[in-house]
Design a protein around this motif. Sequence first.
Motif, PDB file in Angstrom:
ATOM      1  N   ASP A 285       0.841  -1.220   0.000  1.00  0.00           N
ATOM      2  CA  ASP A 285       0.000   0.000   0.000  1.00  0.00           C
ATOM      3  C   ASP A 285       0.866   1.257   0.000  1.00  0.00           C
TER       4      ASP A 285
ATOM      5  N   ASP B 186       2.574   1.615  -3.440  1.00  0.00           N
ATOM      6  CA  ASP B 186       1.592   2.079  -4.446  1.00  0.00           C
ATOM      7  C   ASP B 186       1.300   3.565  -4.257  1.00  0.00           C
ATOM      8  N   LYS B 187       1.212   3.983  -3.001  1.00  0.00           N
ATOM      9  CA  LYS B 187       0.905   5.408  -2.699  1.00  0.00           C
ATOM     10  C   LYS B 187       1.992   6.329  -3.291  1.00  0.00           C
TER      11      LYS B 187
END
Length: 290
Positions: A173, A176-177
């Motif tokens: 996560d 991806d951010k």
Amino acid sequence: MPLVGALKTDLEGLEVEYKAVQQEHGHIAVPSFYLFRPRYCKPELKIAIIIPFRDREEHLQYLLGRLHPFLKRQHASFQIFVIEQSGNGTFNKGRLMNTGYYFALNESRKHNNSFDCYVFHDVDMMPENDKNMYACIPGSNLVDHLACSVNKFNYHALCCGMTVGGVLMFTPDQFDKTNGFSNRYWGWGGEDDDMNVRIRVNGLSIRRNSDHNICRYTMIEHKRDSLNPYVEETVNDRVKTASDKAGVDGLTNLNTTILSVQWTSLFVRVLVDVGTPHWSVANVLVQPDT
Ligand code: UD2
Ligand code: MN
């Protein structure tokens, strides 16, 4: 096997470690997707080690010899992905790491064994203490800069705002951010400063171990690659373009080709064509928008 703490990190010792690991694993015929894991327990976290690589065979052997027992003592479930740039064009670390992330992500998903943590690991960085846990915190907004005390910097503790180079661990996560590493830094330098900006502009922050005896690394001596033409850009310009570009330059516009994949008994070797920089007549790097 219990954790040892501080590890002797000299070249002869690293060589012996590598030979021992070869001995232990050399015979395993590896199918395709495979995880190293403890025999007696099922660890919660699965760790992918992503190593950008070209022509550093000796460093790779040292690192394999160090990491396998190190991660075993941490009772980790892991795989080591060596992402090798094909050809002898200008090196692009960011593209290799982004490609390695996608490869490990897709392979692990296909086999219902999604990785929880991604450790982007320079091939020449030898961890000196096995209490430096290669284990992220799913759901956290803290990105772990594992290499916060390096012989190259006289083991000065790195702090706020300084480099995030060497060994950096993300949850998927978090990665991806940030949209991954920038694809636009060819040659030495820049991609780590750029990532430092991406982490901060995306509401994440850096965590470093406060005990600098634990986050110690030896970087093996080597000559440095030629400078990245962008390095002439002042840091502020780079920081500025980094935040402007983060949304469009990285995982979302990655354009590389995986040429071959080899699952060996100690790691996975992924050969990648990263493309080539577009050089203008004035020999100034005109970054392709692709
Ligand atoms: C520093 C950073 C590194 C990176 C680099 C700028 C630390 C401890 N390290 O490393 O993370 O930000 O500056 O790009 O702060 N590589 C190859 N073959 C090559 C060139 C590079 O395999 O021909 C890979 C390898 O994994 C290597 C890494 O890229 O460790 C970084 O390159 P370097 O070690 O030559 O750069 P260095 O030591 O200045
Ligand atoms: Mn280095």
